[in-house]
Scaffold this motif. Sequence first.
Motif, PDB file in Angstrom:
ATOM      1  N   ALA A  55      56.258  29.127  44.434  1.00 54.19           N
ATOM      2  CA  ALA A  55      57.137  30.265  44.163  1.00 54.19           C
ATOM      3  C   ALA A  55      58.441  30.135  44.936  1.00 54.19           C
ATOM      4  O   ALA A  55      58.473  29.592  46.040  1.00 54.19           O
ATOM      5  CB  ALA A  55      56.445  31.569  44.554  1.00 54.19           C
ATOM      6  N   VAL A  56      59.498  30.632  44.323  1.00 52.73           N
ATOM      7  CA  VAL A  56      60.787  30.739  44.994  1.00 52.73           C
ATOM      8  C   VAL A  56      60.741  32.057  45.764  1.00 52.73           C
ATOM      9  O   VAL A  56      60.352  33.088  45.223  1.00 52.73           O
ATOM     10  CB  VAL A  56      61.944  30.746  43.972  1.00 52.73           C
ATOM     11  N   VAL A  57      61.117  31.991  47.047  1.00 49.73           N
ATOM     12  CA  VAL A  57      60.977  33.156  47.913  1.00 49.73           C
ATOM     13  C   VAL A  57      62.278  33.382  48.677  1.00 49.73           C
ATOM     14  O   VAL A  57      62.932  32.427  49.093  1.00 49.73           O
ATOM     15  CB  VAL A  57      59.833  32.937  48.929  1.00 49.73           C
ATOM     16  N   LYS A  58      62.625  34.652  48.860  1.00 52.71           N
ATOM     17  CA  LYS A  58      63.797  34.973  49.673  1.00 52.71           C
ATOM     18  C   LYS A  58      63.497  34.638  51.123  1.00 52.71           C
ATOM     19  O   LYS A  58      62.409  34.923  51.639  1.00 52.71           O
ATOM     20  CB  LYS A  58      64.151  36.454  49.543  1.00 52.71           C
ATOM     21  N   ASN A  59      64.470  34.043  51.783  1.00 52.62           N
ATOM     22  CA  ASN A  59      64.284  33.615  53.168  1.00 52.62           C
ATOM     23  C   ASN A  59      63.917  34.763  54.105  1.00 52.62           C
ATOM     24  O   ASN A  59      63.063  34.611  54.972  1.00 52.62           O
ATOM     25  CB  ASN A  59      65.545  32.919  53.682  1.00 52.62           C
ATOM     26  N   THR A  60      64.533  35.916  53.913  1.00 48.04           N
ATOM     27  CA  THR A  60      64.253  37.046  54.809  1.00 48.04           C
ATOM     28  C   THR A  60      62.808  37.508  54.675  1.00 48.04           C
ATOM     29  O   THR A  60      62.141  37.763  55.679  1.00 48.04           O
ATOM     30  CB  THR A  60      65.169  38.247  54.480  1.00 48.04           C
ATOM     31  N   LEU A  61      62.335  37.608  53.434  1.00 43.74           N
ATOM     32  CA  LEU A  61      60.962  38.053  53.211  1.00 43.74           C
ATOM     33  C   LEU A  61      59.975  37.022  53.760  1.00 43.74           C
ATOM     34  O   LEU A  61      58.960  37.380  54.370  1.00 43.74           O
ATOM     35  CB  LEU A  61      60.719  38.293  51.721  1.00 43.74           C
ATOM     36  N   LEU A  62      60.282  35.753  53.560  1.00 43.53           N
ATOM     37  CA  LEU A  62      59.421  34.691  54.063  1.00 43.53           C
ATOM     38  C   LEU A  62      59.426  34.671  55.592  1.00 43.53           C
ATOM     39  O   LEU A  62      58.392  34.428  56.218  1.00 43.53           O
ATOM     40  CB  LEU A  62      59.881  33.349  53.500  1.00 43.53           C
ATOM     41  N   ARG A  63      60.557  34.961  56.193  1.00 40.67           N
ATOM     42  CA  ARG A  63      60.651  35.015  57.657  1.00 40.67           C
ATOM     43  C   ARG A  63      59.714  36.100  58.208  1.00 40.67           C
ATOM     44  O   ARG A  63      58.978  35.875  59.169  1.00 40.67           O
ATOM     45  CB  ARG A  63      62.093  35.281  58.091  1.00 40.67           C
ATOM     46  N   PHE A  64      59.719  37.287  57.569  1.00 38.64           N
ATOM     47  CA  PHE A  64      58.815  38.357  57.995  1.00 38.64           C
ATOM     48  C   PHE A  64      57.354  37.928  57.844  1.00 38.64           C
ATOM     49  O   PHE A  64      56.530  38.178  58.725  1.00 38.64           O
ATOM     50  CB  PHE A  64      59.068  39.650  57.198  1.00 38.64           C
ATOM     51  N   ALA A  65      57.033  37.272  56.714  1.00 42.07           N
ATOM     52  CA  ALA A  65      55.653  36.832  56.483  1.00 42.07           C
ATOM     53  C   ALA A  65      55.234  35.782  57.505  1.00 42.07           C
ATOM     54  O   ALA A  65      54.109  35.811  58.021  1.00 42.07           O
ATOM     55  CB  ALA A  65      55.510  36.285  55.062  1.00 42.07           C
ATOM     56  N   PHE A  66      56.133  34.843  57.806  1.00 39.49           N
ATOM     57  CA  PHE A  66      55.822  33.824  58.817  1.00 39.49           C
ATOM     58  C   PHE A  66      55.616  34.468  60.189  1.00 39.49           C
ATOM     59  O   PHE A  66      54.724  34.064  60.939  1.00 39.49           O
ATOM     60  CB  PHE A  66      56.919  32.762  58.890  1.00 39.49           C
TER      61      PHE A  66
END
Length: 177
Positions: A55-66
């Motif tokens: 999936a293509v993911v927004k960096n900000t959302l992925l940063r929160f998930a990480f």
Amino acid sequence: MPNAKVLSEKQAIVAQLTEKIQNATAGVLVDYKGITVEEDTALRKECRENDVHYAVVKNTLLRFAFNNTGLSELDDLLNGTTSLALCSDPVAPARVMADYAKKLNGKFEIKGGFMDGKPVDLDTINSLASIPPLPILQAQVLGTMLAPITGLAVVLKQIAEKNGAPAEAAEEAPAAE
């Protein structure tokens, strides 16, 4: 300040991403800048065939998930265009993404990844990608296990033929006790 509806939608996306990352054994981050729709469609098809969630993911959302999963070391990789490949097989996402990066030669670049909840570097991902698929590994192990037995059977047949008895007669003769 975003309104409450948008904020709750983003929080739901982060929660889903966090759950997927926690359930995955391995993941690979990729910069997909410059690939065409046809190339992306082919990649997604290959991912589906190998049980890789892409999936293509927004960096900000992925940063929160990480950050929620303890993978905050990967924050430095979250710039530009980012997609994420996840799988329960530790080798599959690395192999699929590395093969695709070789095919597209420069348009598709692996940034990094994680395995078993720990960040891994590009060299580790390339090493994982070089491991053959599981069915091929199983066939190699089985072949290795059968080789000595096959060799023994060939030697016994040659000994029986050398002693003057045809191979069929040697097989039918009772064993001496």
